[in-house]
Design a protein around this motif. Sequence first.
Motif, short mmCIF file in Angstrom:
data_model
loop_
_atom_site.label_atom_id
_atom_site.label_comp_id
_atom_site.label_asym_id
_atom_site.label_seq_id
_atom_site.Cartn_x
_atom_site.Cartn_y
_atom_site.Cartn_z
N GLN A 289 43.41 33.52 -19.06
CA GLN A 289 42.65 32.42 -18.49
C GLN A 289 42.71 31.20 -19.41
O GLN A 289 42.44 31.29 -20.60
CB GLN A 289 41.19 32.86 -18.27
CG GLN A 289 40.32 31.87 -17.53
CD GLN A 289 39.72 30.80 -18.43
OE1 GLN A 289 39.54 30.99 -19.62
NE2 GLN A 289 39.42 29.65 -17.86
N GLY A 290 43.09 30.06 -18.84
CA GLY A 290 43.14 28.83 -19.62
C GLY A 290 44.43 28.60 -20.38
O GLY A 290 44.57 27.59 -21.07
N TYR A 291 45.39 29.52 -20.25
CA TYR A 291 46.67 29.39 -20.95
C TYR A 291 47.79 29.63 -19.94
O TYR A 291 47.85 30.68 -19.30
CB TYR A 291 46.76 30.41 -22.09
CG TYR A 291 48.08 30.43 -22.81
CD1 TYR A 291 48.45 29.37 -23.65
CD2 TYR A 291 48.95 31.51 -22.68
CE1 TYR A 291 49.67 29.40 -24.32
CE2 TYR A 291 50.16 31.54 -23.35
CZ TYR A 291 50.51 30.48 -24.17
OH TYR A 291 51.72 30.51 -24.83
N ARG A 292 48.64 28.63 -19.78
CA ARG A 292 49.72 28.76 -18.81
C ARG A 292 50.91 27.90 -19.23
O ARG A 292 50.73 26.79 -19.75
CB ARG A 292 49.23 28.31 -17.42
CG ARG A 292 50.30 28.42 -16.34
CD ARG A 292 49.75 28.17 -14.96
NE ARG A 292 50.82 28.09 -13.98
CZ ARG A 292 50.64 27.91 -12.68
NH1 ARG A 292 49.42 27.79 -12.21
NH2 ARG A 292 51.66 27.84 -11.86
N ASP A 293 52.11 28.44 -19.02
CA ASP A 293 53.35 27.72 -19.34
C ASP A 293 53.38 27.25 -20.79
O ASP A 293 53.86 26.17 -21.10
CB ASP A 293 53.53 26.53 -18.39
CG ASP A 293 53.63 26.95 -16.94
OD1 ASP A 293 54.15 28.06 -16.69
OD2 ASP A 293 53.17 26.19 -16.06
N GLY A 294 52.83 28.08 -21.67
CA GLY A 294 52.86 27.76 -23.10
C GLY A 294 51.89 26.68 -23.52
O GLY A 294 52.01 26.13 -24.62
N VAL A 295 50.89 26.39 -22.69
CA VAL A 295 49.94 25.31 -22.97
C VAL A 295 48.52 25.81 -22.80
O VAL A 295 48.21 26.51 -21.83
CB VAL A 295 50.19 24.10 -22.03
CG1 VAL A 295 49.11 23.05 -22.20
CG2 VAL A 295 51.56 23.50 -22.28
N PHE A 296 47.63 25.41 -23.72
CA PHE A 296 46.20 25.66 -23.57
C PHE A 296 45.56 24.48 -22.86
O PHE A 296 45.67 23.34 -23.30
CB PHE A 296 45.53 25.86 -24.94
CG PHE A 296 45.87 27.18 -25.57
CD1 PHE A 296 45.21 28.33 -25.18
CD2 PHE A 296 46.87 27.28 -26.53
CE1 PHE A 296 45.52 29.56 -25.74
CE2 PHE A 296 47.18 28.50 -27.10
CZ PHE A 296 46.51 29.64 -26.70
#
Length: 308
Positions: A289-296
């Motif tokens: 949750q809150g982390y996607r595609d290497g980004v926070f």
Amino acid sequence: MKSQRNKTIDFPLERADEYLKQCVYVEREKQIKENSIVVGDAFSSLEKIPDKSVDLLIVDPPYNLHKNFHGNGFKQLRNSEYAKYTENWINAVKPKLKDTASVYVCCDWKSALVIGAVLDEHFILRNRITWQREKGRGAKANWKNSMEDVFFATVSDNYTFNLNAVKQRKKVLAPYKENGAPKDWEQTEQGKFRNTCPSNFWDDIAVPYWSMAENTAHPTQKPEKLIAKLILASSNKNDLVLDPFNGSGTTCVVAKKLDRKYIGLEQNPLYCAWAVKRLVDCDKDKSIQGYRDGVFWERNSKPDKKTD
């Protein structure tokens, strides 16, 4: 009856056999191997972990408070006694760390006064991260306690820190252009954003709640997003991450999701069963949750939806 949206893992020990069979019991092992959830006391378990084998240590010890952990209680100690307790687990775990290892220790504001001083005697203390819990109990005669700390230390000056892996994506409110091109920001399908260097204050963490798949009935569970930042910053793929107070398994689950090896030590078999359940579940879903595609992403933002 729980709501259909309530995803909290809270089955009783009587229904845990399926998962307890996948645990390791410290008294049966000569040596604890990687990718294990260990049922046993942290101190006796640590004796069976090879020296100089751990790349990253993440510790969430009992805070110096009266707390009931589903039958296993912790009684508040005097500061001097809590310092001895901290010294004892540090002395037990320290030989297991590589010379290049990093250490993170969770605490509240009061236990931080003790833990920070003891850590400084054993490691190179580098920072204190403060994260906003977002929620907390109100108080009639005091300020609401909605912050916790994480101390960051290393064994030596030779350690891993992957800055680009932990940058935070923030929405640009005043997009500036230079020669007609974005300066220090990018246009995405979700809007205008820049990836910023992380500070030691984190206000983007959501505490697990009942409708989140990561939530368990553990009273002091840490968010996966919090632990993901620590693991991504201070380890690499296939490194070994150790949590000697594993609770319901957040450190091990996140380590698995991020392709690290793990060992979790926990004396409460119920929590070990919950941890194994979460590890099984993440075979199908490795999202954090809150982390996607290497980004926070910032808290409560929705990276999966297009926004202006």
